[in-house]
Enzyme design. Structure first.
Site, PDB file in Angstrom:
ATOM      1  CG  ASN A   1     -11.563  -6.405  10.267  1.00  0.00           C
ATOM      2  OD1 ASN A   1     -10.532  -5.960  10.758  1.00  0.00           O
ATOM      3  ND2 ASN A   1     -11.594  -7.465   9.490  1.00  0.00           N
TER       4      ASN A   1
ATOM      5  CD  GLU B   1      -1.081 -14.377  12.796  1.00  0.00           C
ATOM      6  OE1 GLU B   1      -1.425 -14.510  11.611  1.00  0.00           O
ATOM      7  OE2 GLU B   1      -1.895 -14.371  13.740  1.00  0.00           O
TER       8      GLU B   1
ATOM      9  CE1 TYR C   1      -3.410  -8.850   8.609  1.00  0.00           C
ATOM     10  CE2 TYR C   1      -2.272  -6.826   9.192  1.00  0.00           C
ATOM     11  CZ  TYR C   1      -3.282  -7.752   9.415  1.00  0.00           C
ATOM     12  OH  TYR C   1      -4.168  -7.573  10.460  1.00  0.00           O
TER      13      TYR C   1
ATOM     14  CG  HIS D   1      -5.032 -10.579  13.576  1.00  0.00           C
ATOM     15  ND1 HIS D   1      -5.034 -10.919  12.250  1.00  0.00           N
ATOM     16  CD2 HIS D   1      -4.293 -11.532  14.208  1.00  0.00           C
ATOM     17  CE1 HIS D   1      -4.333 -12.026  12.083  1.00  0.00           C
ATOM     18  NE2 HIS D   1      -3.854 -12.422  13.253  1.00  0.00           N
TER      19      HIS D   1
ATOM     20  CE  LYS E   1      -7.272  -6.405  12.166  1.00  0.00           C
ATOM     21  NZ  LYS E   1      -7.884  -6.740  10.841  1.00  0.00           N
TER      22      LYS E   1
HETATM   23  P1  IDP Z   1      -9.424 -12.054   8.864  1.00  0.00           P
HETATM   24  O1  IDP Z   1      -8.817 -10.866   9.588  1.00  0.00           O
HETATM   25  O2  IDP Z   1     -10.874 -12.239   9.216  1.00  0.00           O
HETATM   26  O3  IDP Z   1      -8.614 -13.320   9.040  1.00  0.00           O
HETATM   27  P2  IDP Z   1      -8.298 -11.878   6.195  1.00  0.00           P
HETATM   28  O4  IDP Z   1      -8.984 -12.381   4.956  1.00  0.00           O
HETATM   29  O5  IDP Z   1      -7.153 -12.672   6.725  1.00  0.00           O
HETATM   30  O6  IDP Z   1      -9.437 -11.688   7.306  1.00  0.00           O
HETATM   31  O7  IDP Z   1      -7.835 -10.397   5.880  1.00  0.00           O
HETATM   32  C1  IDP Z   1      -6.927  -9.730   6.743  1.00  0.00           C
HETATM   33  C2  IDP Z   1      -7.406  -8.318   6.953  1.00  0.00           C
HETATM   34  O8  IDP Z   1      -7.373  -7.621   5.716  1.00  0.00           O
HETATM   35  C3  IDP Z   1      -8.868  -8.195   7.404  1.00  0.00           C
HETATM   36  O9  IDP Z   1      -9.035  -8.394   8.792  1.00  0.00           O
HETATM   37  C4  IDP Z   1      -9.190  -6.773   6.984  1.00  0.00           C
HETATM   38  O10 IDP Z   1      -8.640  -5.812   7.894  1.00  0.00           O
HETATM   39  C5  IDP Z   1      -8.448  -6.678   5.663  1.00  0.00           C
HETATM   40  N1  IDP Z   1      -9.324  -7.042   4.529  1.00  0.00           N
HETATM   41  C6  IDP Z   1      -9.747  -8.274   4.192  1.00  0.00           C
HETATM   42  N2  IDP Z   1     -10.550  -8.241   3.120  1.00  0.00           N
HETATM   43  C7  IDP Z   1     -10.624  -6.945   2.753  1.00  0.00           C
HETATM   44  C8  IDP Z   1     -11.318  -6.254   1.682  1.00  0.00           C
HETATM   45  O11 IDP Z   1     -12.015  -6.844   0.854  1.00  0.00           O
HETATM   46  N3  IDP Z   1     -11.142  -4.895   1.652  1.00  0.00           N
HETATM   47  C9  IDP Z   1     -10.371  -4.212   2.537  1.00  0.00           C
HETATM   48  N4  IDP Z   1      -9.716  -4.822   3.545  1.00  0.00           N
HETATM   49  C10 IDP Z   1      -9.844  -6.172   3.665  1.00  0.00           C
HETATM   50 MG    MG Z   2      -6.702 -13.753   8.439  1.00  0.00          MG
END
Ligand code: IDP
Ligand code: MG
Length: 139
Positions: A114, A128, A51, A117, A11
């Site tokens: 984070n 994807e 997304y 992905h 990312k």
């Molecule tokens: P993942 O990437 O671990 O699969 P997902 O729940 O699919 O997590 O969420 C997609 C992306 O959305 C996350 O990687 C993160 O960048 C963002 N995200 C998820 N939860 C939050 C939150 O509570 N606050 C802000 N961003 C979030």
């Molecule tokens: Mg996810």
């Protein structure tokens, strides 16, 4: 049908901080073969489509803003049990909850930013991967 491929994105924060090489090294050391890879910059429309499943979540706007603020590295990776093993390698969504040694523990700043992905299912890995790559770009 189960497959042995997953899809990842390094990312924008990973590229901004110069972590691209270190993260690719971790992926390589964990035994994933690179099937496809490129640097690309998602448009707002791209990120909203990628997304779409999260469109009703309160963080959706923030997520789209983040994912479009700079280039990413997109890749398709191959390994036995790729989806599950890659999720283990990257760690929990929130780096504070990610296990020691995982990519998110090492390189992620927060639950929003984070670092990487990883697809959550074989079906989504295929969707994807096809979002970012044509068949001619997969090796
Ligand atoms: P993942 O990437 O671990 O699969 P997902 O729940 O699919 O997590 O969420 C997609 C992306 O959305 C996350 O990687 C993160 O960048 C963002 N995200 C998820 N939860 C939050 C939150 O509570 N606050 C802000 N961003 C979030
Ligand atoms: Mg996810």
């Amino acid at each position: 049908m189960a497959t042995n491929r997953t899809f990842t994105m390094l990312k924008p924060d990973s590229l901004e901080k110069g972590y691209t090489g270190a993260i690719l090294e971790k992926i390589n050391a964990a035994g994933f073969r690179i099937v496809a890879m490129k640097m690309t910059h998602m448009t707002k429309r791209d990120a909203e489509a990628f997304y779409a499943v999260h469109s009703e979540r309160p963080f959706f706007g923030e997520l789209v803003e983040y994912m479009t603020r700079g280039p990413i590295v997109a890749a398709i990776l191959e390994k036995d049990n790729a989806v599950e093993d890659f999720r283990v390698l990257i760690g929990a969504t929130n780096p504070e909850e990610a296990a020691d040694g995982t990519i998110r523990k090492l390189y992620a700043a927060s639950i929003g930013e984070n670092a990487v992905h990883g697809s959550d299912s074989d079906e989504n890995a295929a969707i994807e991967g096809a979002f970012h790559f044509s068949g001619r770009e997969m090796f």
